[in-house]
Design a protein around this motif. Structure first.
Motif, PDB file in Angstrom:
ATOM      1  N   HIS A 129       1.888   2.910   2.468  1.00 28.38           N
ATOM      2  CA  HIS A 129       1.583   3.898   3.508  1.00 28.38           C
ATOM      3  C   HIS A 129       2.530   3.861   4.706  1.00 28.38           C
ATOM      4  O   HIS A 129       2.363   4.624   5.657  1.00 28.38           O
ATOM      5  CB  HIS A 129       0.110   3.809   3.915  1.00 28.38           C
ATOM      6  CG  HIS A 129      -0.725   4.695   3.022  1.00 28.38           C
ATOM      7  ND1 HIS A 129      -0.535   4.736   1.666  1.00 28.38           N
ATOM      8  CD2 HIS A 129      -1.710   5.590   3.293  1.00 28.38           C
ATOM      9  CE1 HIS A 129      -1.382   5.627   1.145  1.00 28.38           C
ATOM     10  NE2 HIS A 129      -2.105   6.154   2.109  1.00 28.38           N
ATOM     11  N   GLY A 132       0.821  -1.217   0.000  1.00 31.20           N
ATOM     12  CA  GLY A 132       0.000   0.000   0.000  1.00 31.20           C
ATOM     13  C   GLY A 132       0.853   1.265   0.000  1.00 31.20           C
ATOM     14  O   GLY A 132       0.382   2.351  -0.328  1.00 31.20           O
ATOM     15  N   ALA A 138      -8.796   6.959   5.043  1.00 30.83           N
ATOM     16  CA  ALA A 138      -7.997   7.001   3.814  1.00 30.83           C
ATOM     17  C   ALA A 138      -6.776   6.083   3.938  1.00 30.83           C
ATOM     18  O   ALA A 138      -6.368   5.444   2.956  1.00 30.83           O
ATOM     19  CB  ALA A 138      -7.572   8.433   3.502  1.00 30.83           C
ATOM     20  N   VAL A 139      -6.202   5.997   5.106  1.00 27.76           N
ATOM     21  CA  VAL A 139      -5.080   5.074   5.336  1.00 27.76           C
ATOM     22  C   VAL A 139      -5.573   3.634   5.213  1.00 27.76           C
ATOM     23  O   VAL A 139      -4.931   2.791   4.589  1.00 27.76           O
ATOM     24  CB  VAL A 139      -4.450   5.318   6.734  1.00 27.76           C
ATOM     25  CG1 VAL A 139      -3.464   4.199   7.098  1.00 27.76           C
ATOM     26  CG2 VAL A 139      -3.746   6.666   6.783  1.00 27.76           C
ATOM     27  N   ARG A 140      -6.754   3.369   5.784  1.00 30.89           N
ATOM     28  CA  ARG A 140      -7.276   1.997   5.752  1.00 30.89           C
ATOM     29  C   ARG A 140      -7.700   1.577   4.348  1.00 30.89           C
ATOM     30  O   ARG A 140      -7.714   0.395   4.032  1.00 30.89           O
ATOM     31  CB  ARG A 140      -8.467   1.867   6.719  1.00 30.89           C
ATOM     32  CG  ARG A 140      -8.091   2.133   8.158  1.00 30.89           C
ATOM     33  CD  ARG A 140      -9.138   1.616   9.125  1.00 30.89           C
ATOM     34  NE  ARG A 140     -10.341   2.415   9.206  1.00 30.89           N
ATOM     35  CZ  ARG A 140     -10.513   3.486   9.955  1.00 30.89           C
ATOM     36  NH1 ARG A 140      -9.518   3.925  10.706  1.00 30.89           N
ATOM     37  NH2 ARG A 140     -11.664   4.141   9.982  1.00 30.89           N
ATOM     38  N   ASN A 141      -8.032   2.532   3.502  1.00 33.74           N
ATOM     39  CA  ASN A 141      -8.390   2.209   2.123  1.00 33.74           C
ATOM     40  C   ASN A 141      -7.197   1.699   1.325  1.00 33.74           C
ATOM     41  O   ASN A 141      -7.374   1.094   0.268  1.00 33.74           O
ATOM     42  CB  ASN A 141      -8.943   3.457   1.411  1.00 33.74           C
ATOM     43  CG  ASN A 141     -10.402   3.716   1.767  1.00 33.74           C
ATOM     44  OD1 ASN A 141     -11.114   2.819   2.200  1.00 33.74           O
ATOM     45  ND2 ASN A 141     -10.849   4.953   1.583  1.00 33.74           N
ATOM     46  N   VAL A 142      -5.998   1.996   1.773  1.00 30.69           N
ATOM     47  CA  VAL A 142      -4.812   1.728   0.966  1.00 30.69           C
ATOM     48  C   VAL A 142      -3.822   0.775   1.646  1.00 30.69           C
ATOM     49  O   VAL A 142      -3.299  -0.147   1.023  1.00 30.69           O
ATOM     50  CB  VAL A 142      -4.088   3.055   0.617  1.00 30.69           C
ATOM     51  CG1 VAL A 142      -2.907   2.783  -0.302  1.00 30.69           C
ATOM     52  CG2 VAL A 142      -5.046   4.055  -0.004  1.00 30.69           C
TER      53      VAL A 142
END
Ligand SMILES: Cc1cc2nc3c(=O)[nH]c(=O)nc-3n(C[C@H](O)[C@H](O)[C@H](O)COP(=O)(O)OP(=O)(O)OC[C@H]3O[C@@H](n4cnc5c(N)ncnc54)[C@H](O)[C@@H]3O)c2cc1C
Ligand code: FES
Ligand code: FES
Lengths: 159, 289
Positions: free
Chosen positions: B35, B33, B105-109
């Protein structure tokens, strides 16, 4: 070495040659020229750079443009249709959900994500889901009210 | 902020990714991801010459039920873990943990494999990996091998995955009826990372006696660890308030608690005890249904 990259931004195909290290947010702002997407912290924490990618909200400062091959992207510029504000944008207008406006594009797209997953969120859900978006001006209250306004109006529009 | 220049690779299979890893060695980093990796590259804490993006490798994302064991692909996002009906039903602590990582948004990626391979000392999932007994499936040129949670976290941002291996899936064992689990953390106010986080799983028999207890602590030290003293204090006991309180006192034992900007050793040790107690209480409540 530059690499070709192609994606759709607000319905338009964009294709350029870019350095792999070019961040998506800089691609959007400086190569494509859409400056509504902001850079606040540059350390992935403020959410000012939030965009929609393939239907979910992401922080465009934490992507390389080359990772987004074939992605469908919506930035704040792509939300209003035919000169009509999106209900979330209208909500921010109605409820005074912004002051300086720097966080607003990211807030609105984060709000889009919230309402996509929870069309009638509680105040607590809205606040929890906004954790990744910082605002130095409003104290958040009117942002929450703006999202509630949008939720109500989007529900009525569906009926 | 611009990361140092690098060459970008998008292999189309695990085998191709492994051969790139083998060829490029220390100069290469896998990208899931991004991140954790991209923020580090922006700060130039990481300057890989080659980045191998796993996004085109098929079969690395998804959640399935393999005869009671839940198999989570390494590239499955935190949001997919958070919202998975299978996990919500069979092992909700895993979804709950994913749901408090960073922000939406972090969890989406961000991916579960990236988080567990990165092993940030303040990451959430490592505590739950220990409590729920995850197994880690790594693939290398010679094939696959499985590593148990207790052997996974080696030190500060260091795990059992080899430089020439890819973490391909995480296996979450089935827990017996009468089990419950909870993960609770004291989040850093800006990043939401765990200053201290505690994950607890307990199994109670028909009379309310604890037949199995499993507790993981993250955030306080350089790596997530099993709180063996706490587990010993719970197993074989009826888990009333007083028993939980006494057992939780051992939560910081065996943790190499680090003083930092977030707090002193005393303060973080105290948080270990408080969050272990709360997580156990919540786990017991769930086990009782
Ligand atoms: C603003 C922000 C807040 C955050 N808050 C939290 C939080 O509260 N709690 C928390 O736990 N985390 C938090 N994170 C971290 C987040 O969960 C990351 O997504 C995660 O740690 C890394 O996953 P990734 O998929 O992004 O991995 P990447 O950044 O792509 O990779 C991380 C590392 O793991 C390696 N790697 C990745 N995948 C594999 C694989 N399959 N096999 C072998 N090696 C691999 C990479 O080479 C790299 O070294 C936060 C991140 C940000 C940006
Ligand atoms: S600029 Fe991307 S999160 Fe702040
Ligand atoms: S309105 Fe100024 S930062 Fe939010």
């Amino acid at each position: 070495m530059k690499l070709p990259v192609k994606m759709t931004i607000n319905g338009q195909t964009q294709s350029h040659e870019v350095e792999p290290r070019l961040l998506l947010v800089h691609y959007i702002r400086e190569v494509v020229g859409l400056t509504g997407t902001h850079v606040g912290c540059d350390t992935s924490q403020c959410g000012a750079c939030t965009i929609l990618m393939n239907g979910v909200a992401v922080k465009s400062c934490t992507f390389f443009a080359v990772q987004c091959e074939d992605a469908k992207i919506t930035t704040i510029e792509g939300l209003a249709k035919d000169g009509e504000l999106h209900p979330i944008q209208q909500g921010f207008w109605e409820k005074h959900g912004l002051q300086c406006g720097f966080c607003t594009p990211g807030m609105i797209l984060a709000a889009w994500q919230i309402l996509d997953r929870t069309p009638s969120p509680t105040e607590e859900q809205i606040r929890h889901q906004l954790e990744g978006n910082l605002c130095r001006c409003t104290g958040y209250h009117n942002i929450v009210k703006a999202i509630q306004w949008a939720a109500e109006n989007m529900a009525t529009a569906k009926k | 902020m611009y990361p140092a220049a690098f060459e970008y690779h998008t292999p189309g299979s695990v085998r191709e990714a492994l051969s790139l890893l083998g060829k490029l060695g220390d100069d290469a980093k896998l990208l899931a991801g991004g991140h954790s990796l991209i923020p580090m590259m922006k700060l130039r804490l990481a300057q890989p010459k080659h980045v191998i993006d796993l996004r085109r490798v098929p079969g690395l994302a998804g959640i399935k039920d393999d005869k009671g064991t839940i198999v989570i692909g390494a590239m499955t996002t935190h949001w997919q873990v958070e919202s998975s009906p299978v996990l919500r039903e069979k092992c909700p602590i895993v979804s709950d943990t994913a749901g408090v990582i960073g922000d939406p948004a972090v969890r989406n990626v961000g991916t579960i494999g990236g988080s567990l391979a990165h092993a940030d000392p303040a990451a959430d999932m490592p505590a739950t990996a220990i409590a729920a007994g995850f197994e880690f499936v790594c693939e290398g040129a010679k094939g696959r091998r499985t590593v148990k949670a207790d052997d996974w976290f080696k030190g500060l941002m260091s795990t059992a995955v080899g430089d020439d291996e890819i973490l391909v899936e995480i296996r979450v064992p089935a827990w017996a009826a009468g089990s419950g689990g909870a993960y609770l953390k004291f989040p850093h106010p800006a990043s939401r990372f765990a200053v201290v986080g505690a994950a607890a799983m307990v199994t109670l028999d028909g009379t309310g006696v604890c037949t199995k207890a499993s507790v993981g602590i993250t955030g306080a030290g350089t790596k997530a660890v099993r709180a063996k003293g706490v587990e010993a204090g719970l197993t074989g006991q009826t888990l009333d308030q007083a028993t939980i309180e006494v057992a939780a006192q051992k939560a910081a034992e065996g943790v190499d608690v680090q003083a930092d900007l977030q707090g002193s050793v005393e303060y973080k040790s105290h948080l270990c005890r408080v969050f272990a107690r709360r997580a156990i209480e919540a786990a017991v409540k769930r086990a009782k249904g």
